[in-house]
Motif scaffolding. Structure first.
Motif, PDB file in Angstrom:
ATOM      1  N   THR A 205       0.838  -1.200   0.000  1.00  0.00           N
ATOM      2  CA  THR A 205       0.000   0.000   0.000  1.00  0.00           C
ATOM      3  C   THR A 205       0.875   1.252   0.000  1.00  0.00           C
ATOM      4  O   THR A 205       0.670   2.184  -0.791  1.00  0.00           O
ATOM      5  N   THR A 206       1.840   1.261   0.908  1.00  0.00           N
ATOM      6  CA  THR A 206       2.706   2.434   1.057  1.00  0.00           C
ATOM      7  C   THR A 206       3.438   2.751  -0.240  1.00  0.00           C
ATOM      8  O   THR A 206       3.454   3.907  -0.693  1.00  0.00           O
TER       9      THR A 206
ATOM     10  N   ALA B  27       1.563   4.050  -3.153  1.00  0.00           N
ATOM     11  CA  ALA B  27       1.278   5.487  -3.017  1.00  0.00           C
ATOM     12  C   ALA B  27       2.502   6.357  -3.299  1.00  0.00           C
ATOM     13  O   ALA B  27       2.419   7.306  -4.076  1.00  0.00           O
TER      14      ALA B  27
ATOM     15  N   GLN C  42      -4.723   3.380  -5.245  1.00  0.00           N
ATOM     16  CA  GLN C  42      -4.081   4.681  -5.078  1.00  0.00           C
ATOM     17  C   GLN C  42      -4.391   5.599  -6.264  1.00  0.00           C
ATOM     18  O   GLN C  42      -4.543   6.806  -6.098  1.00  0.00           O
TER      19      GLN C  42
ATOM     20  N   ILE D 116      -2.911  11.442  -0.930  1.00  0.00           N
ATOM     21  CA  ILE D 116      -2.330  10.541   0.074  1.00  0.00           C
ATOM     22  C   ILE D 116      -2.634  11.037   1.482  1.00  0.00           C
ATOM     23  O   ILE D 116      -2.997  10.276   2.361  1.00  0.00           O
TER      24      ILE D 116
ATOM     25  N   ASP E 106      -3.700   6.398   6.997  1.00  0.00           N
ATOM     26  CA  ASP E 106      -2.281   6.288   7.330  1.00  0.00           C
ATOM     27  C   ASP E 106      -1.429   7.245   6.513  1.00  0.00           C
ATOM     28  O   ASP E 106      -0.222   7.013   6.314  1.00  0.00           O
TER      29      ASP E 106
ATOM     30  N   ILE F 225       2.611   6.984   5.484  1.00  0.00           N
ATOM     31  CA  ILE F 225       2.919   6.641   4.091  1.00  0.00           C
ATOM     32  C   ILE F 225       3.860   7.677   3.487  1.00  0.00           C
ATOM     33  O   ILE F 225       4.878   7.352   2.875  1.00  0.00           O
TER      34      ILE F 225
END
Lengths: 292, 292
Positions: A181-182, A185, A246, B201, B206, B210
């Motif tokens: 996920t991170t 993004a 995203q 974002i 989060d 991130i």
């Protein structure tokens, strides 16, 4: 610390790891293998590796540390080729930009060697790939994400933490899902947007003349659009679920800007810009604190 | 070459022009005015200007060169304030990021002084604005776009070309409309996308954690998102028609990528990426050739 590094993939990432490990005095012997024989040969010439292995399995055999630094799409084949050769205490790591797919590949392909594996993703790179650009300082001061599996051996995890720390990296541990996920993004989406941005201009009738007038902002914004097409094709497909999520969030934010511009609502537009500007002005690279 | 520069707006752009002109030995006296008295005072302390003017009209009176370097939204008011003070041979320029709105403002506000005006847009800047960052070398080697009007005097246009060339800039002439299309694509849209990217974002649960894991690609891609909110609000609204057209082209390109990712079509995806990557790898800043 290690007797023998088996380096599978002697490019920028793998080559830099080998050089850093050697400079830190943490390895006695490095056996390298790359799919392209000219890369392996060049790694030998540059002193990145000590001996050329004839296959991935040959590089891994007898090694107490194995680094798989191949394109994401080649990971599973590589795991399948080396699983049977790994010793019980061997530490196996990768450097892939996606983690859930690598974890799944390991579960399918490593068999009894699964405890050896600690998935890793160093947040480092250079515009120019290849062993000729390998750099012993590439990982110095940079984040390295570890996504340990439930099956990862305790001694392997401890050794993974120790070796990256010894190379000057800043360790972050997270789940494979949180990782994907991170980086969907902060890495995969920016690449996608930068590619689409260039394509969106290039296809206009005056596209070439328009692009020629880009200034310093354009230069920095689009730097990542020069990245390797096959590598990014593989990353986009490997992490497609998170990337598409995203992308949708980004498209919604774009639509919100569009709406305020169409409406000519200066106050709302300024507020949207100010939020981004404040966050970005306060941002610093390598500032992650566990628990934030 | 010039007896007296009337500098209206003593920030980064105006201050750098004054310093460059002085360093080149092209001006005897510089009278400066900024809306903020502390800026004018600071410009005097730094030797950017020789005397403080009490108003825009006072700065322009008796000057044979007037540079208006104020926020885009303040251009028309400034023109209205100085039109009557300009001599027949005076050269008046601006440095605004949009041109059709500036041309329209000049037509409405300058009256008989319209022949004095040659619209200009230097493609230069710094991350940090303000007279403290003014730099005599800011325009050296950089593109400066002139968008002469049918009403612009021949002697004024010749002087405008001569002064920017003497400062080491690379001149490009285009129509106001072509300018606004070009910079909607290579400057305004990248800023919009970078702002929306950060906001998209940041609003996730989060988001902060991130963002903290962004690496070098993220850093460069988002650098322009730290830009000044009011300035960019004004630019987006001033050039909204062209910006929205470019946004639609970009959204279409994004949708094309999305479609191939959803379909899992690696070959088509690689082709889209390769087009962007090839174009960006071959791109160099300040490479515009007239007629391309």
């Amino acid at each position: 610390m290690f007797e023998r590094l088996g380096l599978i993939g002697c490019g920028l990432m793998g080559g830099s790891f080998a050089l850093a490990l050697r400079r830190a005095g943490l390895v006695r012997h490095i056996a390298g293998f790359s799919a392209s024989p000219s890369t392996t040969q060049r790694a030998l010439e540059l002193g990145v590796i000590d001996t050329q292995a004839g296959s991935a399995a040959e590089a891994a055999a007898g090694a107490d540390l194995v680094l798989v630094a191949v394109p994401v799409a080649a990971t599973e084949t590589t795991f399948a080729a080396i699983g049977a050769t790994l010793g019980a205490d061997t530490l196996l790591m990768d450097v892939g930009s996606t983690k859930r797919d690598v974890v799944a590949a390991a579960e399918r392909a490593l068999g009894g060697a699964l405890p050896c594996f600690v998935p890793a993703h160093p947040i480092a790179g250079k515009e120019r790939a290849g062993v000729d650009h390998a750099d012993a300082a590439l990982y110095q001061g940079r984040h390295v994400i570890l996504t340990p599996m439930a099956t990862s051996g305790a001694s392997q995890l401890a050794k993974a933490q120790a070796v990256w720390t010894a190379l000057g990296a800043r360790l972050v541990e997270m789940t494979p899902a949180a990782h994907d996920t991170t980086f969907a993004a902060v890495s995969h989406l920016p690449h996608l947007v930068a590619f689409a941005f260039i394509d969106g201009i290039a296809r206009q009738p005056d596209g070439q003349a328009i692009l020629a007038l880009g200034g310093p902002g354009f230069r920095d914004f689009t730097r990542i659009a020069a990245a390797d097409p096959r590598m990014w094709r593989d990353i986009f497909l490997a992490n497609r679920q998170e990337l598409l999520a995203q992308l949708r969030a980004h498209q919604q934010a774009l639509a919100q800007f569009e709406q305020q511009i169409v409406a000519g609502d200066g106050a709302a537009l300024e507020q949207l810009i100010a939020q981004a500007s404040g966050i970005r002005a306060a941002w610093h690279m390598d500032s992650f604190k566990p628990g934030t």
